[in-house]
Design an enzyme around this catalytic site. Structure first.
Site, PDB file in Angstrom:
ATOM      1  N   HIS A 125      41.171  40.969  47.293  1.00  0.00           N
ATOM      2  CA  HIS A 125      42.351  41.392  46.524  1.00  0.00           C
ATOM      3  C   HIS A 125      43.370  42.101  47.429  1.00  0.00           C
ATOM      4  CE1 HIS A 125      44.266  42.996  42.761  1.00  0.00           C
ATOM      5  NE2 HIS A 125      44.629  43.958  43.596  1.00  0.00           N
ATOM      6  N   GLU A 126      42.920  43.070  48.201  1.00  0.00           N
ATOM      7  CA  GLU A 126      43.862  43.834  49.035  1.00  0.00           C
ATOM      8  C   GLU A 126      44.430  42.970  50.160  1.00  0.00           C
ATOM      9  OE1 GLU A 126      44.962  46.395  47.799  1.00  0.00           O
ATOM     10  OE2 GLU A 126      43.358  47.007  46.446  1.00  0.00           O
ATOM     11  N   HIS A 134      50.502  41.901  41.311  1.00  0.00           N
ATOM     12  CA  HIS A 134      49.305  41.467  40.605  1.00  0.00           C
ATOM     13  C   HIS A 134      49.536  40.194  39.800  1.00  0.00           C
ATOM     14  CE1 HIS A 134      48.019  45.785  41.228  1.00  0.00           C
ATOM     15  NE2 HIS A 134      47.171  45.040  41.879  1.00  0.00           N
ATOM     16  N   CYS A 135      48.448  39.457  39.641  1.00  0.00           N
ATOM     17  CA  CYS A 135      48.503  38.188  38.912  1.00  0.00           C
ATOM     18  C   CYS A 135      48.163  38.452  37.439  1.00  0.00           C
ATOM     19  CB  CYS A 135      47.498  37.225  39.532  1.00  0.00           C
ATOM     20  SG  CYS A 135      47.426  35.641  38.700  1.00  0.00           S
ATOM     21  N   CYS A 159      41.706  35.741  37.790  1.00  0.00           N
ATOM     22  CA  CYS A 159      42.108  35.628  39.204  1.00  0.00           C
ATOM     23  C   CYS A 159      41.750  36.898  39.967  1.00  0.00           C
ATOM     24  CB  CYS A 159      43.616  35.399  39.269  1.00  0.00           C
ATOM     25  SG  CYS A 159      44.296  35.372  40.933  1.00  0.00           S
ATOM     26  N   CYS A 186      48.154  31.429  42.409  1.00  0.00           N
ATOM     27  CA  CYS A 186      48.049  32.196  43.654  1.00  0.00           C
ATOM     28  C   CYS A 186      47.684  31.285  44.823  1.00  0.00           C
ATOM     29  CB  CYS A 186      47.046  33.344  43.499  1.00  0.00           C
ATOM     30  SG  CYS A 186      47.648  34.631  42.380  1.00  0.00           S
TER      31      CYS A 186
HETATM   32 ZN   LIG Z   1      46.186  45.379  43.602  1.00  0.00          ZN
HETATM   33 ZN   LIG Z   2      46.383  34.510  40.409  1.00  0.00          ZN
END
Ligand SMILES: [Zn+2]
Ligand SMILES: [Zn+2]
Length: 233
Positions: free
Chosen positions: A181-182, A192-193, A198, A220
């Site tokens: 994520h990071e 953010h998604c 996700c 993404c």
């Molecule tokens: Zn985040």
């Molecule tokens: Zn996503």
């Protein structure tokens, strides 16, 4: 006013220091050199699995991934700028010392220079709070696009009051998701998604981390593809 007045909303948040529309020019051309820096007392036994997941998600984005182990916060700066807070997740009456994320960026930027890295991600067992918004306590992680650095804290990824939680595999999976994520924030230069399955979805607690997948959604993935095409990789 108590920091916990607004309840759990303040807990377990992670944030992007610079929102996408304020982020600056592209600084990195891919493939690049990624370093994972173990700060404090973090087990390195998951290292190969972590490498596998990073290479699977960000295939061909890295020349290689370096793992830098046994890095500690110097004792003389350990107690500087700490916050002493109750950890509501583990319901302990004892207070813990939270370290500011800036302290980690200082260490990571230093290691980036030393090891000639383009992106540095710190992994720590210590609890953290956000230097950019001091109300954000016990973060899972934070990314700083300008520094091309990120930090992930394992501290609140395990709920000691929940026996189920003590399964190593479950705990590791949370760490992998937060690391991806990071790094996703840094590579995709995005926020953010909205797809809650996700890995780029924002998780406000461990339950939400568990319910999202370790993968990027199609949207993404297409952003990643655009970066890939831009850099011809
Ligand atoms: Zn985040
Ligand atoms: Zn996503």
């Amino acid at each position: 006013m108590s920091k916990f007045q607004n309840g759990k909303d303040f807990l377990n948040k992670h944030t992007l220091v610079l929102p996408i529309n304020q982020s600056t020019n592209r600084q990195i051309i891919f493939p690049c050199h990624l370093g994972i820096i173990f700060i404090g007392n973090v087990s390195t036994s998951m290292l190969n699995k972590l490498r596998f997941h990073l290479e699977q998600t960000f295939d061909s984005f890295f020349y290689g991934i370096q793992f830098i182990k046994n890095v500690n916060i110097r004792p003389e700066i350990f107690e500087l700028r700490v916050k002493e807070e109750h950890n509501l997740l583990n319901k302990s009456s004892e207070k813990v010392l939270l370290q500011p994320t800036n302290k980690f960026y200082e260490i990571i930027v230093d290691k980036k220079f030393e090891y000639k890295l383009d992106i540095g991600l710190g992994l720590t067992n210590l609890p953290i709070y956000s230097s950019s918004n001091e109300k954000l306590l016990f973060l899972f992680g934070e990314a700083h696009i300008k520094y091309m650095s990120a930090i992930v804290s394992t501290h609140n990824l395990i709920d000691l009051f929940n026996l189920e939680d003590l399964k190593l595999e479950k705990m590791e999976r949370r760490i992998f998701k937060e690391v991806i994520h990071e790094i996703g924030h840094l590579i995709l230069d995005c926020g953010h998604c909205i797809n809650d399955y996700c890995v780029m979805h924002f998780s406000k607690n461990i339950k939400e981390i568990d319910s999202k997948s370790i993968y990027l959604c199609e949207k993404c993935k297409s952003k990643l593809k655009k970066v890939r095409e831009r850099d011809n990789i």
